[in-house]
Write an enzyme that holds these catalytic residues in place. Structure first.
Site, PDB file in Angstrom:
ATOM      1  N   ASP A  10       0.865  -1.177   0.000  1.00  0.00           N
ATOM      2  CA  ASP A  10       0.000   0.000   0.000  1.00  0.00           C
ATOM      3  C   ASP A  10       0.899   1.223   0.000  1.00  0.00           C
ATOM      4  OD1 ASP A  10      -2.466   1.505   0.338  1.00  0.00           O
ATOM      5  OD2 ASP A  10      -1.822   1.876   2.383  1.00  0.00           O
ATOM      6  N   SER A  11       0.304   2.388  -0.291  1.00  0.00           N
ATOM      7  CA  SER A  11       1.072   3.627  -0.245  1.00  0.00           C
ATOM      8  C   SER A  11       1.505   3.980   1.176  1.00  0.00           C
ATOM      9  CB  SER A  11       0.231   4.770  -0.805  1.00  0.00           C
ATOM     10  OG  SER A  11      -0.984   4.881  -0.102  1.00  0.00           O
ATOM     11  N   CYS A  73      -4.144  -1.102  -2.089  1.00  0.00           N
ATOM     12  CA  CYS A  73      -4.305   0.346  -2.238  1.00  0.00           C
ATOM     13  C   CYS A  73      -5.216   0.538  -3.431  1.00  0.00           C
ATOM     14  CB  CYS A  73      -2.934   0.972  -2.508  1.00  0.00           C
ATOM     15  SG  CYS A  73      -2.999   2.700  -3.027  1.00  0.00           S
ATOM     16  N   ASN A  74      -6.327   1.220  -3.204  1.00  0.00           N
ATOM     17  CA  ASN A  74      -7.293   1.404  -4.285  1.00  0.00           C
ATOM     18  C   ASN A  74      -6.716   2.185  -5.451  1.00  0.00           C
ATOM     19  OD1 ASN A  74     -10.364   0.642  -3.526  1.00  0.00           O
ATOM     20  ND2 ASN A  74      -9.184   1.043  -1.689  1.00  0.00           N
ATOM     21  N   GLU A 152      -6.358   9.773   9.617  1.00  0.00           N
ATOM     22  CA  GLU A 152      -5.007   9.732  10.190  1.00  0.00           C
ATOM     23  C   GLU A 152      -4.876  10.665  11.393  1.00  0.00           C
ATOM     24  OE1 GLU A 152      -1.755   9.799   7.455  1.00  0.00           O
ATOM     25  OE2 GLU A 152      -2.492   8.019   6.436  1.00  0.00           O
ATOM     26  N   CYS A 184     -11.425   3.233  -0.662  1.00  0.00           N
ATOM     27  CA  CYS A 184     -10.100   3.635  -0.167  1.00  0.00           C
ATOM     28  C   CYS A 184      -9.911   2.927   1.163  1.00  0.00           C
ATOM     29  CB  CYS A 184     -10.038   5.156   0.021  1.00  0.00           C
ATOM     30  SG  CYS A 184      -8.539   5.708   0.887  1.00  0.00           S
ATOM     31  N   HIS A 186      -8.545   3.661   3.820  1.00  0.00           N
ATOM     32  CA  HIS A 186      -8.718   4.428   5.058  1.00  0.00           C
ATOM     33  C   HIS A 186     -10.189   4.535   5.483  1.00  0.00           C
ATOM     34  CE1 HIS A 186      -4.615   5.893   4.483  1.00  0.00           C
ATOM     35  NE2 HIS A 186      -4.686   6.528   5.622  1.00  0.00           N
TER      36      HIS A 186
END
Lengths: 266, 266
Positions: A10-11, A73-74, A152, A184, A186
């Site tokens: 993932d990023s 990661c989308n 975050e 996403c 998150h």
């Protein structure tokens, strides 16, 4: 049968929501996670740049002898999957198709919403994946750039998150969606807030669960499941120093992060 | 006298607020801007990673034969300035000292607030710079990670920005600050919102103006000003494809962005 690990990338920290599901559904497998924290986020960057980063990340994991690659990661799944499949001689799995499948299965009115980063939404990947399964479904999309920093910051259930969600989702609510894809990694952290804004009648689709289920299915199908002795504990690699990843990532994994190693990709 | 250009760099579009001021105050100078848009933001990354990125950015501009380097990014100025000064044989200018100077000049009660990214605030650079000028000033800091995405989303004056500002600034208001340093190049876009939250009695210090003034002063002092024919129009370089930089950057520059070229740093 294969004793080798599954590689997840993932990023940054977001993919840990997918990683956590794979850990839970496949407790006998060895797992390696790579977060490209020195270059996060991918969601605001161009397809060409995201493809370059995803290729470098995949190369690292392939070098770790993984048996399968999960692009958790989308944004990277949206723009890099076909190229990664062409380039590497192992199964490559993204998060778009599982989310699309689940949405198609859940919608009753054929009106599906998709939220994601700028990159994911612009790519049109979810709309294409949903239409490949059922062309008659109407898809309504919205980029939600504030959701990642809100998650975050630990403000996923703050009044600010509620206001932002109400703003982003208003056009989708007006379109009468009955299903919303959280496009996403998150966004599952904002589930409670999204639920409050959307009401109980809209189904929330979390790609993480569905991706883990499809990864498990593919391992069985290709006879790649691990057998025998207990697996090594999961290993984590990041491209920036681990401190922030360890601190923020705990909330995504739902457990303290250990064994985090810094590497260089570029 | 020197006909060479001034090089300005930032992690992305934010430094355009500084670039704009330099353009206005020094209309006879040639200017080159570099935005590291493929790796933006710097504010959440470690000092070691930011130092590496800043060094690569500086190397590019030095290769363009600039006569002076302006680090128009608070995070990079916080952690990379001494190393850049050691490494390159030309004047290197950051945005921390100008902001600190202005704050020290403006405060009446000796109670100064500083807002910035996680990286800038953690570095303690503003506190050190203010104390170097006047050790008796009390400095109160707050990292405001939501401000950058709010500014880039065009929501700088939205109710969401107001709520976020109220949340971040509450501890500083309780401390009775009379001056607030906007320690991130994006934050001038939120001035109206910050003004509403803080009231009229608190002075807002925008490093951009002050930096441009000090750059102009240094050029005179070192006899590096440009003379003669009209300068070439400003040139812009970015590390990701220019589209997003052009779109978002217009609001920061206050004019359409032209002549944007993509380059690679890593």
């Amino acid at each position: 049968m294969s004793q080798r690990a599954i590689g997840v990338f993932d990023s940054g920290v977001g993919g840990l929501t997918v990683f956590k599901e794979i850990l839970q559904q496949l407790p006998g497998e060895e797992l390696i996670y790579l977060g490209d924290t020195a270059r996060v986020p991918y969601g605001t960057k161009s397809p060409a740049t995201v493809l370059r980063y995803a290729t470098e990340a995949a190369e690292f994991l392939v070098g770790q002898q993984v048996k399968m690659l999960v692009v958790a990661c989308n944004t990277a799944s949206s723009v890099a999957l076909p190229e990664l499949e062409r380039r590497f001689q192992l199964p490559v799995f993204g998060v778009i198709e599982p989310g699309a499948r689940k949405a198609v299965a859940m919608t009753r009115k054929g009106r599906v919403g998709v939220v994601g980063t700028e990159g994911t939404i612009k790519s049109g990947a979810y709309t294409r994946a949903i239409h490949a399964l059922n062309p008659s479904i109407e898809v309504f999309t919205a980029a939600c750039p504030l959701f990642v920093p809100l998650a975050e910051e630990g403000w996923a259930e703050h009044a600010i998150a509620h206001l932002a969600a109400a703003e982003y989702l208003a056009p989708l609510i007006r379109q009468g969606i009955d299903t919303l894809v959280l496009g996403c990694t998150h966004y599952p952290l904002l589930k409670a807030t999204l639920r409050r804004v959307l009401g109980d009648s809209v189904v929330l689709v979390d790609s993480a669960e569905e991706t883990a289920r499809m990864v498990a299915g593919l391992l069985w199908e290709r006879q790649l499941t691990r057998a025998g002795s207990a697996p090594r504990p999961p290993r984590f690699f990041v491209t920036d120093v681990p401190a922030r990843f360890e601190r923020v990532g705990g909330a995504f994994l739902g457990a303290p992060l250990e064994a985090v190693t810094q590497i260089e990709l570029d």
